[in-house]
Design a protein around this motif. Structure first.
Motif, PDB file in Angstrom:
ATOM      1  N   PHE A 124      40.730  30.705  61.174  1.00 58.26           N
ATOM      2  CA  PHE A 124      39.875  29.847  61.991  1.00 58.26           C
ATOM      3  C   PHE A 124      38.466  29.765  61.419  1.00 58.26           C
ATOM      4  CE2 PHE A 124      42.910  30.621  65.633  1.00 58.26           C
ATOM      5  CZ  PHE A 124      43.260  29.285  65.778  1.00 58.26           C
ATOM      6  N   ALA A 125      38.016  30.845  60.785  1.00 61.21           N
ATOM      7  CA  ALA A 125      36.649  30.863  60.240  1.00 61.21           C
ATOM      8  C   ALA A 125      36.545  30.104  58.923  1.00 61.21           C
ATOM      9  CB  ALA A 125      36.191  32.307  60.038  1.00 61.21           C
ATOM     10  N   GLY A 126      37.513  30.336  58.020  1.00 59.23           N
ATOM     11  CA  GLY A 126      37.372  29.778  56.676  1.00 59.23           C
ATOM     12  C   GLY A 126      38.405  28.771  56.261  1.00 59.23           C
ATOM     13  N   HIS A 127      39.554  28.783  56.953  1.00 62.81           N
ATOM     14  CA  HIS A 127      40.648  27.869  56.626  1.00 62.81           C
ATOM     15  C   HIS A 127      41.017  27.943  55.141  1.00 62.81           C
ATOM     16  CE1 HIS A 127      41.207  26.214  60.561  1.00 62.81           C
ATOM     17  NE2 HIS A 127      39.915  25.989  60.668  1.00 62.81           N
ATOM     18  N   TYR A 128      41.034  26.820  54.466  1.00 62.13           N
ATOM     19  CA  TYR A 128      41.587  26.772  53.106  1.00 62.13           C
ATOM     20  C   TYR A 128      40.828  27.654  52.127  1.00 62.13           C
ATOM     21  CZ  TYR A 128      43.050  25.093  48.568  1.00 62.13           C
ATOM     22  OH  TYR A 128      43.515  25.046  47.286  1.00 62.13           O
ATOM     23  N   LYS A 129      39.492  27.617  52.150  1.00 61.44           N
ATOM     24  CA  LYS A 129      38.702  28.365  51.163  1.00 61.44           C
ATOM     25  C   LYS A 129      38.919  29.865  51.304  1.00 61.44           C
ATOM     26  CE  LYS A 129      34.996  25.101  50.070  1.00 61.44           C
ATOM     27  NZ  LYS A 129      33.543  24.853  50.079  1.00 61.44           N
ATOM     28  N   ALA A 130      38.955  30.357  52.556  1.00 60.44           N
ATOM     29  CA  ALA A 130      39.178  31.785  52.783  1.00 60.44           C
ATOM     30  C   ALA A 130      40.550  32.201  52.275  1.00 60.44           C
ATOM     31  CB  ALA A 130      39.046  32.105  54.278  1.00 60.44           C
ATOM     32  N   LEU A 131      41.552  31.396  52.568  1.00 64.71           N
ATOM     33  CA  LEU A 131      42.929  31.699  52.151  1.00 64.71           C
ATOM     34  C   LEU A 131      43.059  31.631  50.634  1.00 64.71           C
ATOM     35  CD1 LEU A 131      45.784  32.299  53.124  1.00 64.71           C
ATOM     36  CD2 LEU A 131      46.180  29.854  53.306  1.00 64.71           C
ATOM     37  N   ASP A 132      42.413  30.656  50.030  1.00 62.18           N
ATOM     38  CA  ASP A 132      42.444  30.463  48.581  1.00 62.18           C
ATOM     39  C   ASP A 132      41.907  31.699  47.862  1.00 62.18           C
ATOM     40  OD1 ASP A 132      42.587  29.279  46.081  1.00 62.18           O
ATOM     41  OD2 ASP A 132      40.636  28.306  46.265  1.00 62.18           O
ATOM     42  N   SER A 133      40.734  32.181  48.273  1.00 60.32           N
ATOM     43  CA  SER A 133      40.102  33.342  47.634  1.00 60.32           C
ATOM     44  C   SER A 133      40.923  34.612  47.860  1.00 60.32           C
ATOM     45  CB  SER A 133      38.685  33.542  48.190  1.00 60.32           C
ATOM     46  OG  SER A 133      37.908  32.391  47.993  1.00 60.32           O
ATOM     47  N   LEU A 134      41.398  34.800  49.091  1.00 60.28           N
ATOM     48  CA  LEU A 134      42.162  36.000  49.435  1.00 60.28           C
ATOM     49  C   LEU A 134      43.459  36.083  48.635  1.00 60.28           C
ATOM     50  CD1 LEU A 134      41.914  38.385  51.454  1.00 60.28           C
ATOM     51  CD2 LEU A 134      43.313  37.073  53.031  1.00 60.28           C
ATOM     52  N   SER A 135      44.131  34.957  48.453  1.00 60.85           N
ATOM     53  CA  SER A 135      45.408  34.920  47.727  1.00 60.85           C
ATOM     54  C   SER A 135      45.244  35.393  46.286  1.00 60.85           C
ATOM     55  CB  SER A 135      45.983  33.496  47.728  1.00 60.85           C
ATOM     56  OG  SER A 135      46.258  33.081  49.027  1.00 60.85           O
ATOM     57  N   LYS A 136      44.164  34.963  45.636  1.00 55.53           N
ATOM     58  CA  LYS A 136      43.927  35.345  44.240  1.00 55.53           C
ATOM     59  C   LYS A 136      43.729  36.855  44.101  1.00 55.53           C
ATOM     60  CE  LYS A 136      41.815  30.854  43.268  1.00 55.53           C
ATOM     61  NZ  LYS A 136      40.551  30.119  43.110  1.00 55.53           N
ATOM     62  N   ILE A 137      42.953  37.434  45.016  1.00 58.61           N
ATOM     63  CA  ILE A 137      42.678  38.881  44.973  1.00 58.61           C
ATOM     64  C   ILE A 137      43.961  39.669  45.216  1.00 58.61           C
ATOM     65  CG2 ILE A 137      41.438  40.774  46.106  1.00 58.61           C
ATOM     66  CD1 ILE A 137      39.260  38.631  46.804  1.00 58.61           C
ATOM     67  N   ILE A 138      44.730  39.272  46.228  1.00 63.50           N
ATOM     68  CA  ILE A 138      45.964  39.978  46.588  1.00 63.50           C
ATOM     69  C   ILE A 138      46.971  39.938  45.440  1.00 63.50           C
ATOM     70  CG2 ILE A 138      48.011  39.870  48.085  1.00 63.50           C
ATOM     71  CD1 ILE A 138      46.072  39.019  50.348  1.00 63.50           C
ATOM     72  N   MET A 139      47.184  38.767  44.855  1.00 61.02           N
ATOM     73  CA  MET A 139      48.174  38.634  43.793  1.00 61.02           C
ATOM     74  C   MET A 139      47.785  39.435  42.558  1.00 61.02           C
ATOM     75  SD  MET A 139      50.842  37.142  44.725  1.00 61.02           S
ATOM     76  CE  MET A 139      51.584  37.071  43.096  1.00 61.02           C
ATOM     77  N   LEU A 140      46.506  39.429  42.195  1.00 61.84           N
ATOM     78  CA  LEU A 140      46.045  40.185  41.030  1.00 61.84           C
ATOM     79  C   LEU A 140      46.267  41.674  41.239  1.00 61.84           C
ATOM     80  CD1 LEU A 140      44.626  40.184  38.276  1.00 61.84           C
ATOM     81  CD2 LEU A 140      42.438  40.343  39.496  1.00 61.84           C
ATOM     82  N   THR A 141      45.915  42.177  42.423  1.00 60.91           N
ATOM     83  CA  THR A 141      46.091  43.608  42.738  1.00 60.91           C
ATOM     84  C   THR A 141      47.560  44.001  42.717  1.00 60.91           C
ATOM     85  OG1 THR A 141      44.144  43.457  44.164  1.00 60.91           O
ATOM     86  CG2 THR A 141      45.505  45.420  44.391  1.00 60.91           C
ATOM     87  N   LEU A 142      48.394  43.167  43.323  1.00 61.29           N
ATOM     88  CA  LEU A 142      49.830  43.461  43.376  1.00 61.29           C
ATOM     89  C   LEU A 142      50.454  43.481  41.987  1.00 61.29           C
ATOM     90  CD1 LEU A 142      52.436  43.794  45.116  1.00 61.29           C
ATOM     91  CD2 LEU A 142      52.708  41.327  44.893  1.00 61.29           C
ATOM     92  N   VAL A 143      50.109  42.510  41.167  1.00 61.93           N
ATOM     93  CA  VAL A 143      50.668  42.433  39.808  1.00 61.93           C
ATOM     94  C   VAL A 143      50.302  43.677  39.008  1.00 61.93           C
ATOM     95  CG1 VAL A 143      50.493  41.222  37.603  1.00 61.93           C
ATOM     96  CG2 VAL A 143      50.815  39.922  39.708  1.00 61.93           C
TER      97      VAL A 143
END
Length: 424
Positions: A146-165
């Motif tokens: 609700f706070a950030g919508h697309y931009k918040a999700l976009d940034s979070l996805s990159k961090i999560i995927m890099l850490t997981l890999v």
């Protein structure tokens, strides 16, 4: 000379920023996919059957590629989402999509919340029930969206995927160095046994993800184009990195299961909570017990990433489908917000009253995804042919051949499954 070096350094920095900013829908697609199909299905595939299913995992990813890529091709060619394309093909297609999407949204969100809550309990400073933990996680997801919508999700996805890999590849390399735990002469169950078909179907249904995710990718791409300039080349690059990376990551998870659990004598847990704890123990036994809490945090953020991406993507798709059914303007944020709340509330109700049946429901969702995959694959292909994309995203003769091979593979395996399940 110093000024030239400074200008060169700035140009390189700007180029790197441009590449990073171009990532978006493809990485979010990968984040949505990894939760159920990789952490659960790929790991179990390696744990039960060793390396036998590696070829099938690669094949299903290859044969689904044209139909997932369709989300990028169609949106870049027409400026519309795949859901708008389904609507133009006929109202019945849109209704079928909406019903299937609603089931998938609720079951997937409930199951992912359960996994997240289970992993959160590893490092949570306060001991709470699984339902309470799930409620906290859901509120955090909604607050971010609700706070950030697309931009918040976009940034979070990159961090999560890099850490997981980084964590998963490191664990796989260490496990390979330690060698397999299976005793000499151990024989895994054969994938040619008819009993294996059920498991293979469940695995393939969400590998790399349900085919409906292609519609989410097209919607995220459509939204990204409102935020920044997106070229055919950058859109395809983003998609390929996400898709190919997800396929390779599936093999890494299979390798972990094959090296650490296959032939170990350890019984695989059937419940979501039991298996999530088993997953953390697998990493810890490979990297070292010191890493247990670190891995729990990484695994949690992986599932958390899938959860938040699924809530946003499925709700976005359901909102657009509803607006198309009602023939209203598509850009109405309150419909998206309304669907996020609706999916979240119903998922929590499912979690409260049907916790014991969640794994059964998740398996049902995976089987349903497998059954509907050939249908949506054919729809996506027909949309591409109609769109007549040009340039880098044109439907080439090679991609047409791969599409027909993929359709033959998917419909053929569906026929085998129907024969095994209901006619044998």
């Amino acid at each position: 000379m110093e000024n030239v070096a400074t200008v060169g350094s700035l140009n390189n920095t700007n180029r790197l920023k441009k590449v990073i900013n171009s990532f978006g829908p493809g990485i979010m697609m990968a984040t949505a996919s990894v939760g159920g199909s990789h952490l659960v299905s790929s790991t179990k595939a390696g744990a039960i059957y060793g390396w036998q299913l590696a070829a099938i995992i690669l094949l299903v990813n290859l044969f689904k590629y044209p139909f997932f890529r369709a989300g990028v091709q169609y949106t870049m060619a027409t400026g519309e989402s795949l859901i708008e394309g389904y609507s133009k093909m006929g109202r019945s297609y849109l209704w079928i999509f909406t019903v299937l999407m609603t089931i998938a949204a609720i079951v997937s969100t409930a199951a992912l919340l359960m996994f997240s809550a289970s992993l959160f309990s590893f490092f949570s400073p306060i001991e709470l029930s699984m339902t309470a933990n799930a409620g906290i996680i859901l509120l955090i997801c909604l607050a971010i969206l609700f706070a950030g919508h697309y931009k918040a999700l976009d940034s979070l996805s990159k961090i999560i995927m890099l850490t997981l890999v980084i964590a998963t590849v490191s664990a796989a390399i260490i496990a390979a160095g330690n060698g397999a735990v299976a005793p000499v002469g151990y024989q895994s169950p054969s994938i040619w046994d008819m009993a294996a078909i059920g498991f293979i179907v469940i695995m393939m249904g969400w590998m790399p993800g349900p085919i409906e995710v292609s519609s989410l990718t097209s919607m995220w791409l459509k939204n990204q184009r409102k935020e920044q300039e997106v070229t055919e080349r950058s859109a395809l690059f983003d998609f390929n990195v996400g898709y190919i990376g997800t396929a390779l990551l599936a093999i890494v998870f299979l390798a972990l299961g094959a090296l650490v659990l296959n032939g170990s004598g350890e019984e695989l847990k059937n419940s979501g909570i039991g298996f999530s704890h088993q997953l953390v123990s697998m990493y810890a036994s490979t990297i070292g017990d010191w890493s247990r809490y670190l891995i729990a945090i990484v695994a949690f953020f992986c599932i958390f990433g899938s959860t938040i991406t699924v809530i946003d993507g499925y709700s976005r798709a359901l909102a657009e489908a509803q607006l198309l059914i009602q023939s209203k303007e598509l850009d109405q944020r309150n419909y998206h917000n309304g669907w996020m709340l609706t999916v979240s509330v119903i998922s929590m109700v499912v979690l409260l009253f049907f916790t014991a049946q969640l794994m059964t429901m998740l398996n049902f969702a995976m089987v349903l995804a497998f059954i509907t995959t050939p249908v949506f694959a054919l729809l996506n292909y027909r949309l591409l042919v109609k769109a007549d994309s040009q340039g880098k995203l044109a439907l080439t003769s090679r991609m047409k051949a791969l599409s027909w091979l993929g359709l033959a593979y998917l419909f053929g395996f569906l026929a085998v499954f129907i024969w095994w399940k209901w006619l044998m």
